[in-house]
Design a protein around this motif. Structure first.
Motif, PDB file in Angstrom:
ATOM      1  N   MET A  88      -6.918   8.297  -4.374  1.00 60.85           N
ATOM      2  CA  MET A  88      -6.647   6.862  -4.274  1.00 60.85           C
ATOM      3  C   MET A  88      -5.666   6.539  -3.154  1.00 60.85           C
ATOM      4  SD  MET A  88      -8.392   5.220  -6.489  1.00 60.85           S
ATOM      5  CE  MET A  88      -9.774   6.323  -6.425  1.00 60.85           C
ATOM      6  N   ILE A 111      -6.772   4.443   0.086  1.00 60.60           N
ATOM      7  CA  ILE A 111      -8.119   4.005  -0.283  1.00 60.60           C
ATOM      8  C   ILE A 111      -8.557   2.776   0.520  1.00 60.60           C
ATOM      9  CG2 ILE A 111      -7.435   2.510  -2.178  1.00 60.60           C
ATOM     10  CD1 ILE A 111      -9.825   3.649  -3.729  1.00 60.60           C
ATOM     11  N   GLU A 112      -7.597   2.059   1.088  1.00 55.98           N
ATOM     12  CA  GLU A 112      -7.947   0.863   1.859  1.00 55.98           C
ATOM     13  C   GLU A 112      -8.739   1.198   3.116  1.00 55.98           C
ATOM     14  OE1 GLU A 112      -3.770   2.143   2.842  1.00 55.98           O
ATOM     15  OE2 GLU A 112      -4.856   1.745   1.001  1.00 55.98           O
ATOM     16  N   ILE A 171     -11.454   3.191   3.152  1.00 56.20           N
ATOM     17  CA  ILE A 171     -12.853   3.550   2.874  1.00 56.20           C
ATOM     18  C   ILE A 171     -13.753   2.334   3.071  1.00 56.20           C
ATOM     19  CG2 ILE A 171     -12.136   5.387   1.298  1.00 56.20           C
ATOM     20  CD1 ILE A 171     -13.020   3.647  -1.039  1.00 56.20           C
ATOM     21  N   THR A 172     -15.053   2.577   3.065  1.00 53.69           N
ATOM     22  CA  THR A 172     -16.013   1.496   3.324  1.00 53.69           C
ATOM     23  C   THR A 172     -16.139   0.576   2.112  1.00 53.69           C
ATOM     24  OG1 THR A 172     -17.922   2.693   2.481  1.00 53.69           O
ATOM     25  CG2 THR A 172     -17.348   3.044   4.816  1.00 53.69           C
ATOM     26  N   GLU A 173     -16.718  -0.589   2.355  1.00 49.83           N
ATOM     27  CA  GLU A 173     -16.957  -1.557   1.286  1.00 49.83           C
ATOM     28  C   GLU A 173     -17.885  -0.982   0.220  1.00 49.83           C
ATOM     29  OE1 GLU A 173     -16.116  -5.288  -0.351  1.00 49.83           O
ATOM     30  OE2 GLU A 173     -15.440  -4.609   1.613  1.00 49.83           O
ATOM     31  N   HIS A 191       0.834  -1.214   0.000  1.00 52.76           N
ATOM     32  CA  HIS A 191       0.000   0.000   0.000  1.00 52.76           C
ATOM     33  C   HIS A 191       0.865   1.260   0.000  1.00 52.76           C
ATOM     34  CE1 HIS A 191      -4.016  -1.643   0.249  1.00 52.76           C
ATOM     35  NE2 HIS A 191      -3.581  -2.517   1.131  1.00 52.76           N
ATOM     36  N   GLU A 248     -18.194   2.175  -0.607  1.00 50.08           N
ATOM     37  CA  GLU A 248     -17.420   3.145  -1.387  1.00 50.08           C
ATOM     38  C   GLU A 248     -16.491   2.431  -2.367  1.00 50.08           C
ATOM     39  OE1 GLU A 248     -17.041   6.942   1.627  1.00 50.08           O
ATOM     40  OE2 GLU A 248     -15.893   5.141   2.099  1.00 50.08           O
ATOM     41  N   LEU A 249     -15.916   1.309  -1.941  1.00 47.41           N
ATOM     42  CA  LEU A 249     -15.081   0.526  -2.851  1.00 47.41           C
ATOM     43  C   LEU A 249     -15.907  -0.014  -4.019  1.00 47.41           C
ATOM     44  CD1 LEU A 249     -12.773  -1.490  -0.416  1.00 47.41           C
ATOM     45  CD2 LEU A 249     -12.069   0.260  -2.044  1.00 47.41           C
ATOM     46  N   ASP A 250     -17.121  -0.478  -3.727  1.00 47.61           N
ATOM     47  CA  ASP A 250     -18.001  -0.969  -4.794  1.00 47.61           C
ATOM     48  C   ASP A 250     -18.338   0.142  -5.788  1.00 47.61           C
ATOM     49  OD1 ASP A 250     -17.996  -3.496  -3.688  1.00 47.61           O
ATOM     50  OD2 ASP A 250     -19.924  -3.230  -2.648  1.00 47.61           O
ATOM     51  N   LEU A 254     -16.481   2.800  -6.461  1.00 49.58           N
ATOM     52  CA  LEU A 254     -15.288   3.047  -7.272  1.00 49.58           C
ATOM     53  C   LEU A 254     -15.065   1.943  -8.295  1.00 49.58           C
ATOM     54  CD1 LEU A 254     -12.717   4.474  -4.737  1.00 49.58           C
ATOM     55  CD2 LEU A 254     -13.551   5.580  -6.801  1.00 49.58           C
ATOM     56  N   HIS A 255     -15.363   0.714  -7.919  1.00 49.00           N
ATOM     57  CA  HIS A 255     -15.226  -0.401  -8.860  1.00 49.00           C
ATOM     58  C   HIS A 255     -16.134  -0.188 -10.070  1.00 49.00           C
ATOM     59  CE1 HIS A 255     -14.683  -4.407 -10.443  1.00 49.00           C
ATOM     60  NE2 HIS A 255     -15.993  -4.534 -10.476  1.00 49.00           N
TER      61      HIS A 255
END
Length: 167
Positions: A96, A99-100, A102-104, A79, A106-108, A110-111
């Protein structure tokens, strides 16, 4: 950087390297073979079975923590390296970095954005052009209308076309 590691850090590094070696694997196989061969001697008793079960349970229990420590350290180092790359690249979004954390959800989100970004990139002729996270759609439209007149784009297309003709 100073290499001032505490005892557990040094032990964990040593144990990770040692248990991930070929010698450790062959030692484990040897122990299982010796245990299996002694089965008839001990008449496959409950104690004989308990020895291997207890031994493997203890080793597995301890290895879980050792592997997790090693994984945490490797993950943190990766990281940090990625954060350095992002921070040093002028065109990269600093959003970015870290970024690890942030919430799940929020990751979804961004994906999904990067899936859309990938779809836009597939529509382009030049794979060397990139999008910023903040303006992907606008950049794509700009590239389609204006970028194809830029010298670097024209030169890249000429190079690509000449390499195709030479084949």
């Amino acid at each position: 950087m100073a290499k001032n590691k505490n005892f557990f850090e040094r032990f964990a590094n040593w144990a990770t390297a040692a248990t991930g070696s070929s010698a450790a694997f062959f030692t484990a196989i040897s122990i299982i073979i010796v245990w299996g061969v002694t089965g008839p001697i001990f008449k496959y008793s409950d104690t004989w079975q308990l020895i291997i079960n207890t031994g493997t349970t203890i080793v597995t229990f301890l290895m879980v923590f050792l592997i997790q420590k090693s994984q945490n350290k490797d993950s943190k180092a990766i990281h940090l390296k990625l954060n350095e790359l992002l921070a040093s690249h002028q065109g990269a979004s600093n959003r970015m970095v870290d970024i690890e954390d942030i919430t799940e959800d929020e990751l979804d989100q961004l994906h999904k954005f990067y899936v859309q970004l990938s779809d836009l990139a597939e529509q382009e002729d030049d794979l060397t052009c990139t999008h910023s996270i903040d303006a992907a759609t606008e950049n794509h439209k700009f590239k389609l209308s204006n970028l194809k007149t830029k010298k670097h784009y024209i030169d890249a297309r000429k190079k690509k076309d000449s390499s195709r003709q030479s084949l």
